[in-house]
Design a protein around this motif. Sequence first.
Motif, short mmCIF file in Angstrom:
data_model
loop_
_atom_site.label_atom_id
_atom_site.label_comp_id
_atom_site.label_asym_id
_atom_site.label_seq_id
_atom_site.Cartn_x
_atom_site.Cartn_y
_atom_site.Cartn_z
N GLY A 121 0.78 -1.22 0.00
CA GLY A 121 0.00 0.00 0.00
C GLY A 121 0.82 1.27 0.00
N VAL A 122 2.13 1.14 -0.26
CA VAL A 122 3.03 2.29 -0.19
C VAL A 122 3.60 2.56 -1.59
CG1 VAL A 122 5.13 3.23 0.84
CG2 VAL A 122 3.61 1.78 2.20
N ASP A 123 3.56 3.81 -2.00
CA ASP A 123 4.21 4.20 -3.25
C ASP A 123 5.69 4.46 -2.98
OD1 ASP A 123 1.88 4.10 -4.75
OD2 ASP A 123 1.35 6.17 -4.25
N GLY A 124 6.55 4.04 -3.86
CA GLY A 124 7.98 4.25 -3.68
C GLY A 124 8.62 3.13 -2.89
N GLU A 125 9.94 3.18 -2.82
CA GLU A 125 10.70 2.10 -2.18
C GLU A 125 10.89 2.30 -0.69
OE1 GLU A 125 13.39 0.28 -5.72
OE2 GLU A 125 14.30 1.92 -4.59
N VAL A 130 9.40 2.80 2.79
CA VAL A 130 8.07 2.61 3.41
C VAL A 130 7.99 3.22 4.79
CG1 VAL A 130 7.71 0.53 2.05
CG2 VAL A 130 8.63 0.33 4.37
N GLU A 170 10.98 -1.97 -5.40
CA GLU A 170 10.05 -2.36 -6.46
C GLU A 170 10.70 -2.04 -7.80
OE1 GLU A 170 7.93 -4.15 -7.87
OE2 GLU A 170 5.97 -3.41 -7.18
N SER A 226 8.42 -8.62 -8.96
CA SER A 226 7.60 -7.53 -8.46
C SER A 226 7.49 -7.61 -6.94
CB SER A 226 6.20 -7.58 -9.08
OG SER A 226 5.49 -8.71 -8.58
N ARG A 227 7.14 -6.50 -6.33
CA ARG A 227 6.93 -6.49 -4.88
C ARG A 227 5.86 -7.50 -4.48
NH1 ARG A 227 5.60 -0.75 -2.60
NH2 ARG A 227 7.86 -0.50 -2.52
#
Length: 231
Positions: free
Chosen positions: A17-21, A23, A57, A206-207
Motif C-alpha cells: 500500500g506504499v508508493d515508492g521504495e 516505506v 520495487e 515484483s513487490r
Amino acid sequence: MPCEPPPSRWTFPDPAGVDGEVVGLGGDLEPGTVLAAYRAGIFPMPLRRRLAWWSPEPRGIIPLDGLHSARRLRRSDRRFEIRVDTAFTEVIDACADPRRPGAWIGPQIRAAYIRLHELGWAHSVEAWSADGELAGGLYGVAIGGLFAGESMFHRATDASKVALLHLVELLSADAGGPDAAAREGRLLDVQWCTDHLASLGAIEVSRARYAELLERALPLPLPSALVRRGA
C-alpha cells in the motif's frame, strides 16, 4: 537455534500500500524491530543520515537453481577454505570499509547486525586464503527459508563469488540440491538486482511476487548449516 527477542514497539506498513521504495523513516534497530521488518519484506538502510526502511520495487533475488558461472567458480573454489560464522565482525567491518564505493554501513547498522548475529539470526560465509587470511565473504539474515543477503566484499579475485556459491549450497543442502530447494520455496533475497548480481544470476520480481515468495519461505525450517548450537 536463534533466540527470539522481545517484539518491536513499532508497526510496519504493508509495502503493497506504499508508493515508492521507502516505506518508513525513523524507529529503532532493536533486534525485534529488524526481524519484524524482514518478516514484512522490509529492511533498514540509511537515507541521507536518517534511518529508512526499504521495500524495493522491483526486488532482486537469486533463484537457488539459477546461479551463473558455478562451473567456473569451482576452479576458483580450490583456492579458498569456506567457513561459516567464524569471523562475522571481520566480515561486516570489511563490508563497511568507508573506502568502498557506496559504503553505507555505519556504527548503528554494524551494532544492530552484530547483535542479531549474537542471537543466532545473522550469519557470515567466509572465504579464507591458504595463508589464513580472510579473502572475502558475505553476511545476511536467515529466518526460516529466507536468507536476506546484506553485503559482500572481496580482497582476492572471486573470493566473494565463491562465498556466494557456498551460500547457495548451504541453503540447498537439506533439500538435496538447488533445484529441490527452489521447489521447496527457499528464498535468497539480494534487495536490488545490480549489474554485478545479475551477472551471477539475480533476477527482478515484483513487490507482490516477492511477498508471495516470502510467505512461502518463512515457515520453512532454518538450514541445518546455519543452526548454531547454543545460540
